[in-house]
Structures are given as C-alpha cells and as structure tokens.
Scaffold this motif. Structure first.
Motif, PDB file in Angstrom:
ATOM      1  N   TRP A  84       0.830  -1.198   0.000  1.00  0.00           N
ATOM      2  CA  TRP A  84       0.000   0.000   0.000  1.00  0.00           C
ATOM      3  C   TRP A  84       0.865   1.249   0.000  1.00  0.00           C
ATOM      4  O   TRP A  84       1.856   1.326   0.721  1.00  0.00           O
ATOM      5  N   THR A  85       0.486   2.217  -0.825  1.00  0.00           N
ATOM      6  CA  THR A  85       1.244   3.468  -0.910  1.00  0.00           C
ATOM      7  C   THR A  85       0.310   4.648  -0.693  1.00  0.00           C
ATOM      8  O   THR A  85      -0.875   4.606  -1.036  1.00  0.00           O
ATOM      9  N   SER A  86       0.878   5.712  -0.123  1.00  0.00           N
ATOM     10  CA  SER A  86       0.145   6.973  -0.046  1.00  0.00           C
ATOM     11  C   SER A  86       0.147   7.649  -1.416  1.00  0.00           C
ATOM     12  O   SER A  86       0.871   7.242  -2.330  1.00  0.00           O
ATOM     13  N   VAL A  87      -0.685   8.666  -1.558  1.00  0.00           N
ATOM     14  CA  VAL A  87      -0.788   9.408  -2.820  1.00  0.00           C
ATOM     15  C   VAL A  87      -0.491  10.874  -2.528  1.00  0.00           C
ATOM     16  O   VAL A  87      -0.985  11.433  -1.546  1.00  0.00           O
ATOM     17  N   CYS A  88       0.316  11.486  -3.370  1.00  0.00           N
ATOM     18  CA  CYS A  88       0.669  12.899  -3.196  1.00  0.00           C
ATOM     19  C   CYS A  88      -0.449  13.775  -3.790  1.00  0.00           C
ATOM     20  O   CYS A  88      -0.971  13.488  -4.875  1.00  0.00           O
ATOM     21  N   GLU A  89      -0.828  14.839  -3.095  1.00  0.00           N
ATOM     22  CA  GLU A  89      -1.960  15.647  -3.561  1.00  0.00           C
ATOM     23  C   GLU A  89      -1.679  16.343  -4.888  1.00  0.00           C
ATOM     24  O   GLU A  89      -2.613  16.718  -5.597  1.00  0.00           O
ATOM     25  N   ASP A  90      -0.417  16.500  -5.263  1.00  0.00           N
ATOM     26  CA  ASP A  90      -0.094  17.073  -6.567  1.00  0.00           C
ATOM     27  C   ASP A  90      -0.524  16.154  -7.706  1.00  0.00           C
ATOM     28  O   ASP A  90      -0.626  16.584  -8.855  1.00  0.00           O
ATOM     29  N   HIS A  91      -0.735  14.853  -7.378  1.00  0.00           N
ATOM     30  CA  HIS A  91      -1.106  13.864  -8.404  1.00  0.00           C
ATOM     31  C   HIS A  91      -2.592  13.535  -8.363  1.00  0.00           C
ATOM     32  O   HIS A  91      -3.024  12.558  -8.981  1.00  0.00           O
TER      33      HIS A  91
END
Length: 545
Positions: free
Chosen positions: A353-360
């Motif tokens: 599981w990975t977090s997501v960057c808000e820029d993406h």
C-alpha cells in the motif's frame, strides 16, 4: 436454587482483587493433553480438583483470559481454546474477569454444567509484552524435559530470520509475520538462546528447525527479537482474497458468527486482512455448527480480533466485501481518512500500500474513490488532513474523468517524483450515502442509505437522538420530527439498536438482514422532517476600551 450467571458477572465486576497471591500451579493444571501445557483446565478449590467451566449459556471466557492462564502455568502463548460437551456434572465455574493471579476463592464457585474448557498453550515458544496475543518479544523454552522447572530465553535477532518467524507465527496459530524487529517489545531480561535457527519455513515448531551453535552467549542491547504476526483470519469463497465468508483459526479454521456485526466491525476485519476499506456485509443462516464468535465490543477497544474470541455453536455466519485496491486510514468515519492505493494486487501473499501525493490527485479522482468505496461525493480534499504518509508514495499521476468504477481504472501518467513534501499526502472526506426521499424538500422524507444499493432504513430508535444525527449530517439542522411508517415487500437496511451514529460514522451502524429463505422486507421505516436550518455558531465579541 439456581443462580443466574449474569448476576455473578455483576457481583464480580464490583469486587476487588485479593491482596494475597499464590503460586498459580498449586491451584490449576491442564490434564489429558499431549503435554503439561495442553488439556482440560482443572482448578483446585476448597481442597478439591474439578474441571473448569464458563457455563453453558453465558460465555465470556475469551482468548485474552486463556493467555493469562497459559502465562501463569509458565507455558508459552495461548494457541487454542474450545468448549467440550460432557455429561451434566458438578464443575468449578470461573466468574467473569477471573485471572489466575487473583485469589481463587473469589473467582470460583461450584456449578452444575455440561461443558468444560480445553486449552492449548505452546510449550516451546511465547511472545511477551506485545499489544496482542500475536505480538511481543520472542522467548524459547530450552528446558522442556524438566516439567517442574521451565527455562525461557530470549533470542538475538542475528540468529533469527524471516523463515524462522514464519514457523513461530504458524506454531502460535497466528497469521504470517508482518514485523520483525529487535527490541520492538522491550529488551531481554532472560538468558540468550545460544544457537542460530536455520528453519526452511515448513516446520511445525521452531524447535523442529535445524540449528547451529553460536560463538556468542550474549546479545547487544536492542537486539532481542520482537515479532508481530498477522491475525489468523481469512475470507473464503469470494471473487478475491478480500471478499467471502469470514473464517478464523484457533487450532482449526471455523466460520465467524457475525450476528451482531455491522459495517464498522467489518472495517476492522478488512484492515487486519490488509485489504482496503469495508464495502459490504451480509449475514447468512445455515445449520447449527461450531463457529468462533468475536464479541462486538472489540471495535471500541482497538485490540486485535483474536483477543475477543469464544467458541460457540451457531447457525449464523458473515460475508464481507473489502476493497482490494484503495483504502482510507485514520479517519473519523468509514468515508474519511488518508488515501492509500494497493500497487501489488497480483501478489496475493504480499499486499503493498502506498500513499498518494496531492499534486497527483484532483477532484475528479476523489469522486471516483468516494464512489468506489460506496460513499457519497467528496466534501473535503486536503493534504495531511488525516496524518502524513509512512508508506512509499504512488509514483503516477491519476487522470480520472470522473465516471470510472475504480481509481485503478483511470488513466495515469508517470511522475518524475518518487517522494512527496511533508503535509502533502492526500486526505479525503467523502459524504455519507444518506438521503431523504419523497418529501416536500431535501430535508424531509423517508430515510434511505446506500450499502451497494439504496434502501429504506429500519430502526428501533426510541429517542430523537439518532434521527437528529441524520438531520445534522444532511446539513438540515438538528431539530426533527419523526413518524414511523410500516412497509412491506421492500428490502431494507437495519440500523443496529444501541449503535452510536456519531461514533465511527452512521454508515458503520448499518447491517444487512440475515439472508434466509425469506428476505427482510417488512418493518417500520423513519420519515423525518428536519428544520432545514443549518447549525450556526454565534460568537459575540465585546470590545472594552
């Protein structure tokens, strides 16, 4: 005269622990098993040994209590617990919350019953000081041949690897190892195991593994093996590892009786299965059979499921559907949290599981996630709203158009960045899928909720507290009038009685009716008329010159 066990529970809960403690092995033993650490639990009280029972009707003897008995018998970790039917006879009844280190006369009384407790503890390994029965500092018993004097030693992490950990977790009836780290649960106070384990991973017990002598007899500070195993639960018969009938292993795999479960309990199970957010729960009826019952108060406690298990016979089982691609963590409801995406779905044994960057990530991406999780439209999208990431960062930029069924159905483009600035992990809050239909405005009508599909809500609410919570959530004020209306031949959702709507979300209180030969299609639904006035907080400021 028969005494109600429920009364005993109340009496015991108001009692005090005794000040005098005794050697536990003088008053308890396990008999008839393969070793001194397995068999039927017997207690000595008033000079007489009898088998122990927790009663035939009221049952509160959970694995957490079993672990305390194993520990005080100087055995390893608790592996399994079951009730065995016997002829009706005089037994010693264990009163609620009794532990071996209490004064047994205050914990035990004579009782006629037809079931006894059988307990299996490991006699070779144990985990100490952990946050659950499946975590802690590893100790090994190097003196099994001497029944009267057991000797436990810590293990140095230089002598222990992932394959060794797999054997230990399996031996203790837990799931695969999830964390292996020195001094995770305190450093050793015992001697150090002087051999290096060389397990291949298939062995039944750690002491079945080959080992080689080590030149060291001590271990550096912070190097005692700390181990966390996953919960021994699984979903079977579904379309993926994250869907199906919930089963748990305590010595043997059995279905779980989820008769009192709602979506919030399902969410805990999904998390411990390393799946995504809970999407649906269904209750099924079958023939009466041995099952594991997980007491429903585990949600508030935040303890692992295994601590709350008791063996019972029941005709009820539970089917869960969890997302296998996205989840929201650390939120205030089932529809809020820090977004994580599973980028390793093809590997069933190791989810990543990975977090997501808000820029993406933008509003259209958020709409897809909220819909995928069965929630309403997004209401808040903000970096670090529910904590920052500890996981790796998703390396692609999502380009959803808003109509996709799942986030991973969206187009994506590679990003040049592999990290994300602090405070930039996507935090998302979706509205809950609640609506009022058939009224004069959006703030009036029959209450409906969506759990896969929209249905009216059946509730036994007897105060205005729950209806007011729904009005508040719909931004329709908190004043409410309620009418009950009988419906027939209409599928409904059950709103669990005594479930606190503001705790763990209103959606978390929803249950699917038990699936039997007849659908749940008749009952009282709520028609609400809310004030329609959003709540406003007025602050009066007086300036003194």
């Amino acid at each position: 005269m028969d005494i109600n066990p429920l009364l005993l529970l109340l009496l015991w809960s108001s009692g005090l622990q005794a000040e005098v403690k005794h050697d536990s092995t003088e008053f308890m033993r396990l008999v008839g098993g393969a070793s001194r650490c397995a068999g039927t639990l017997e207690l000595k009280h008033q000079g007489e040994w009898r088998r122990a029972t927790s009663g035939d009707v009221v049952d509160y003897f959970e694995m957490e209590a079993a672990a305390a008995f194993c520990r005080d018998l100087n055995c390893g970790s608790a592996v399994s617990l079951r009730k065995r039917q016997v002829s009706y006879q005089s037994l010693w009844l264990l009163i609620a919350e009794c532990r071996p280190d209490y004064d047994l006369p205050r914990c035990v009384m004579s009782w006629n019953a037809s079931s006894v407790l059988e307990l299996t503890c490991s006699d070779s390994v144990r985990l100490l000081n952990g946050t659950s029965l499946c975590s802690g500092r590893l100790e090994v018993n190097y003196n099994q041949s001497n029944q009267s004097k057991q000797s436990w030693t810590s293990v140095c992490e230089d002598h222990f690897d992932q394959q060794d950990a797999e054997v230990v977790c399996r031996e203790l009836g837990c799931g695969p190892p999830s964390i292996l780290q020195g001094a995770l649960h305190g450093d050793m106070g015992a001697p150090v195991w002087s051999k290096e384990f060389q397990c291949e991973g298939h062995e039944s017990t750690l002491l079945d593994c080959r080992s080689s002598n080590s030149t060291r007899s001590s271990c550096s500070p912070g190097k005692a093996v700390g181990l966390t195993c996953s919960e021994p639960i699984r979903l079977v018969g579904g379309a993926s590892r994250c869907a199906g009938t919930l089963e748990m292993k305590l010595g043997e795999w059995r279905p779980v009786d989820g008769d009192n479960w709602a979506l919030r309990e399902a969410a805990v199970a999904c998390k411990q299965l390393d799946c995504g957010s809970a999407l649906a729960i269904e209750h099924r009826k079958s023939s009466d059979r041995p099952v594991w019952r997980i007491q429903h108060d585990f949600v508030r406690s935040r303890f692992p499921l295994r601590e709350f298990v008791i063996p019972v016979n029941s005709s009820s089982t539970v089917d869960l559907t969890c997302s296998d691609s996205v989840r929201l963590l650390n939120g205030t409801s089932l529809c809020s949290g820090r977004l994580e995406v599973n980028y390793n779905q093809s590997n069933q044994s190791k989810q990543s599981w990975t977090s997501v960057c808000e820029d993406h990530f933008d509003q259209q991406d958020a709409e897809v996630v909220c819909r995928e999780l069965g929630c309403g439209p997004p209401s808040a999208l903000q970096g670090a709203l529910h904590g920052d990431m500890g996981a790796p960062v998703w390396s692609k930029e999502f380009q959803c158009e808003g109509h996709e069924s799942t986030l991973l159905d969206c187009r994506s483009s590679n990003s040049t960045r592999s990290s994300c600035s602090p405070g930039k992990a996507v935090g998302l809050t979706c509205s809950e899928p609640i609506r009022l239909v058939g009224g004069a405005s959006r703030c009036a009508g029959t209450l409906e909720m969506k759990l896969g599909e929209w249905r009216p809500v059946y509730t036994m609410a007897r105060t205005l507290r729950e209806p007011a919570a729904f009005c508040k959530h719909l931004d329709c004020g908190s004043d409410v009038s309620v009418k009950k209306r009988e419906l027939s031949n209409t599928p409904m959702w059950l709103l669990r009685f005594f479930c606190e709507p503001s705790y763990f979300s209103m959606m978390g209180c929803l249950q699917s009716p038990t699936i039997t030969s007849e659908s749940f299609t008749t009952g009282s639904v709520m028609e609400l008329t809310c004030s329609g006035k959003p709540i406003r907080i007025r602050i009066r400021i007086r300036i003194l010159y």
